[in-house]
Design an enzyme around this catalytic site. Sequence first.
Site, PDB file in Angstrom:
ATOM      1  N   HIS A   4       0.670  -1.220   0.414  1.00  0.00           N
ATOM      2  CA  HIS A   4       0.318  -0.045  -0.153  1.00  0.00           C
ATOM      3  C   HIS A   4       0.819   1.149  -0.209  1.00  0.00           C
ATOM      4  O   HIS A   4       1.746   1.480   0.489  1.00  0.00           O
ATOM      5  CB  HIS A   4      -1.364   0.426   1.448  1.00  0.00           C
ATOM      6  CG  HIS A   4      -0.796   0.510   2.852  1.00  0.00           C
ATOM      7  ND1 HIS A   4      -0.221   1.507   3.444  1.00  0.00           N
ATOM      8  CD2 HIS A   4      -0.108  -0.662   3.639  1.00  0.00           C
ATOM      9  CE1 HIS A   4       0.466   0.972   4.361  1.00  0.00           C
ATOM     10  NE2 HIS A   4       0.722   0.066   4.420  1.00  0.00           N
TER      11      HIS A   4
ATOM     12  N   ASP B 119      -0.425   4.647   0.392  1.00  0.00           N
ATOM     13  CA  ASP B 119      -0.806   6.106   1.759  1.00  0.00           C
ATOM     14  C   ASP B 119       0.362   5.304   3.076  1.00  0.00           C
ATOM     15  O   ASP B 119       1.291   4.114   3.006  1.00  0.00           O
ATOM     16  CB  ASP B 119      -2.235   5.694   1.672  1.00  0.00           C
ATOM     17  CG  ASP B 119      -2.563   4.200   2.617  1.00  0.00           C
ATOM     18  OD1 ASP B 119      -2.430   2.964   1.654  1.00  0.00           O
ATOM     19  OD2 ASP B 119      -3.905   4.212   3.830  1.00  0.00           O
TER      20      ASP B 119
ATOM     21  N   GLU C 216      -4.591   1.580   2.995  1.00  0.00           N
ATOM     22  CA  GLU C 216      -4.816   0.028   3.916  1.00  0.00           C
ATOM     23  C   GLU C 216      -5.026   0.781   4.966  1.00  0.00           C
ATOM     24  O   GLU C 216      -5.384  -0.173   5.778  1.00  0.00           O
ATOM     25  CB  GLU C 216      -3.047  -0.281   2.983  1.00  0.00           C
ATOM     26  CG  GLU C 216      -3.177  -1.260   4.417  1.00  0.00           C
ATOM     27  CD  GLU C 216      -2.894  -0.816   5.814  1.00  0.00           C
ATOM     28  OE1 GLU C 216      -3.328  -2.323   6.774  1.00  0.00           O
ATOM     29  OE2 GLU C 216      -2.303   0.022   5.808  1.00  0.00           O
ATOM     30  N   GLU C 217      -4.567   2.143   5.322  1.00  0.00           N
ATOM     31  CA  GLU C 217      -3.745   2.793   7.186  1.00  0.00           C
ATOM     32  C   GLU C 217      -5.377   2.900   7.345  1.00  0.00           C
ATOM     33  O   GLU C 217      -5.758   3.096   8.999  1.00  0.00           O
ATOM     34  CB  GLU C 217      -3.690   4.243   6.829  1.00  0.00           C
ATOM     35  CG  GLU C 217      -1.918   3.859   6.725  1.00  0.00           C
ATOM     36  CD  GLU C 217      -1.150   2.645   7.706  1.00  0.00           C
ATOM     37  OE1 GLU C 217      -1.669   2.700   8.744  1.00  0.00           O
ATOM     38  OE2 GLU C 217       0.013   2.283   7.477  1.00  0.00           O
TER      39      GLU C 217
ATOM     40  N   ASP D  52       1.935 -10.583   1.413  1.00  0.00           N
ATOM     41  CA  ASP D  52       2.005  -8.794   1.698  1.00  0.00           C
ATOM     42  C   ASP D  52       2.904  -8.265   2.843  1.00  0.00           C
ATOM     43  O   ASP D  52       2.796  -9.579   3.263  1.00  0.00           O
ATOM     44  CB  ASP D  52       0.506  -8.746   2.126  1.00  0.00           C
ATOM     45  CG  ASP D  52      -0.242  -7.260   2.694  1.00  0.00           C
ATOM     46  OD1 ASP D  52       0.427  -5.998   1.621  1.00  0.00           O
ATOM     47  OD2 ASP D  52      -1.529  -7.154   2.932  1.00  0.00           O
TER      48      ASP D  52
ATOM     49  N   HIS E 111       4.163   3.904  12.642  1.00  0.00           N
ATOM     50  CA  HIS E 111       4.049   4.732  12.902  1.00  0.00           C
ATOM     51  C   HIS E 111       4.120   6.016  13.863  1.00  0.00           C
ATOM     52  O   HIS E 111       3.131   6.264  14.017  1.00  0.00           O
ATOM     53  CB  HIS E 111       2.525   3.558  13.352  1.00  0.00           C
ATOM     54  CG  HIS E 111       1.326   3.193  11.922  1.00  0.00           C
ATOM     55  ND1 HIS E 111       0.307   3.115  12.550  1.00  0.00           N
ATOM     56  CD2 HIS E 111       1.777   3.193  11.450  1.00  0.00           C
ATOM     57  CE1 HIS E 111      -0.101   2.118  10.815  1.00  0.00           C
ATOM     58  NE2 HIS E 111       0.787   2.069  10.478  1.00  0.00           N
TER      59      HIS E 111
END
Length: 563
Positions: free
Chosen positions: A197, A199, A263-264, A290, A536
């Site tokens: 992903h 994002d 995805e987030e 993934d 994160h």
Amino acid sequence: PGRAVLACMRDASVSGAERLCAASNAGGERREKVRDGGSDSPHPQCCPRDTLMPGSEMKGARTRVRTTALVALVVFSLLLVFLCALLIRTYTFRPGVAGGQRWASGHPPAHAGRLGPRERQQMLEAFKAAVRIPTVSGGDAQHNHSALAEFALHLSKAFPAVFSSSLVRHETIADYSHLFTVRGSNSSLQPYLLTAHLDVVPAIAGEWEVPPFSAEERDGFIYGRGTLDDKLSVMGILQGLELLLNRGYTPQRSFYIGIGHDEEVGGKSGAKNIASVLLSRGVKIAFLLDEGSAILEGVIPGLEKQVAVIATSEKSSATIGLSVTTSSGHSSMPPKETSIGILAAAVSKLERNPMPRMFGQGPERGLFEHLTPQLSFPLNVVMANLWLFGPLISRMLEKKPSTNSLVRTTTAVTEFHAGIKANVIASSARATVNFRLHPTHRLEELLQQVQHIISDERVKIEVLQSDPPTPMSSYADDAFGYQLIKGTIGNVFPEAVITPGLCTASTDTKHYLNITTELYRFTPMILKEEDISRVHGANERLSVRNYEEVVHFYFRLIQNADS
């Protein structure tokens, strides 16, 4: 045994006393007869009759000594056999050592992954440029649409061979996601899917040492939001394919590349629509790879080697709303319990009563068992015999939040809303609780447990969101996807210990359940203890060398899949 010893001492004392009495009567003194219990005894003052042990009692004492010794010997023998069984299992236990190599080293790649200086420089600049684009997904599915469009343009410029090859078909899905179909020469081979992903989560600039979207290189590391989650996968996959196409490579096995843009925030627009497109075309894939796990270095106590964890399942997410409604009023005349107090008590109960331990019932068992050969005594004995030591390991793991997530369904109170003014009693209160379910824990069972823990009919419980449970994918020797990934890790990271495991977060794999049951999560990024909080968090970074290894991994994986 103690009674037998005392009897022997008494017997010896009696014999000595008799000899003393006999000596005192020498020289003509007359013996006196004294009747004691129907029998004569010389000099009862010296040798009383009741100090002598009857023969039957002595025989019984000896029998008890022999019985006790025999029981002790049997118990000791059983204990010895038990310990020998534990040690034999420990030093003959070799889970999963046979597979993987036939998908890798047995078939050398057609093209080596050696990069020239110019290729290496272009590759790093393309990655840095991707990090500089702030493709942020915020709350309530808020996206930076201009950044998403800019990222799509960047991909087409960074990978000209991918976008111009007759072997590759590119499609834009849901405006900002991407689906690449790479056609192989052998249609009889079942295709596979690589996903990632583009994002990222928001970044607070004041918490960073460098601007979070600067892609600044410092001390051999590239800093920036997305370097670990998950632009390294996006760029690494496409860069590996680009290098192969530039070398004239034609894959035998067809495969797909799916890149989601949300995805987030759940992937309900990106990955979900990519999966729908594939399903509408009747596509069934052999396996999916993934993000969701990594190579750990210095994280597992007692093990210095790198540990590559291939997550064969993940914890699904469920969000539950709690609410209480009462009468409002003035704070000068409060009731015995308010809506806030009632709800706070319910939330407190949930935090003080965690969900039951489920360690060993899911893929986390494979993680610890596969580490056994690498551990020294006595840890190897413990890990090889989880059937016995599982409860002990479970209690140790639950002491830290990072490992407690492997043991059970976790409970996190994330929101609490109540009150409108300091002197007004709130008529209602709401709280949000997020649960990350162990793979063997079902939502219906969770709801029953929540209701039982709270035990208050005034608290309304409702499910706000829930993901379907994900299957536990196979890591057996004949599991093509797992063994392919494992073998490729062995190619690129030959010193790493490779093990199945559990992803404690939620990924886009949940959207692909209808096209495969073999779902694996692994990104070849190396994480040390201090790096885990960077995901994160502030100062997210990836070393230049590790990014080159990421590209090399996908470069080899595509070729190994043709074996």
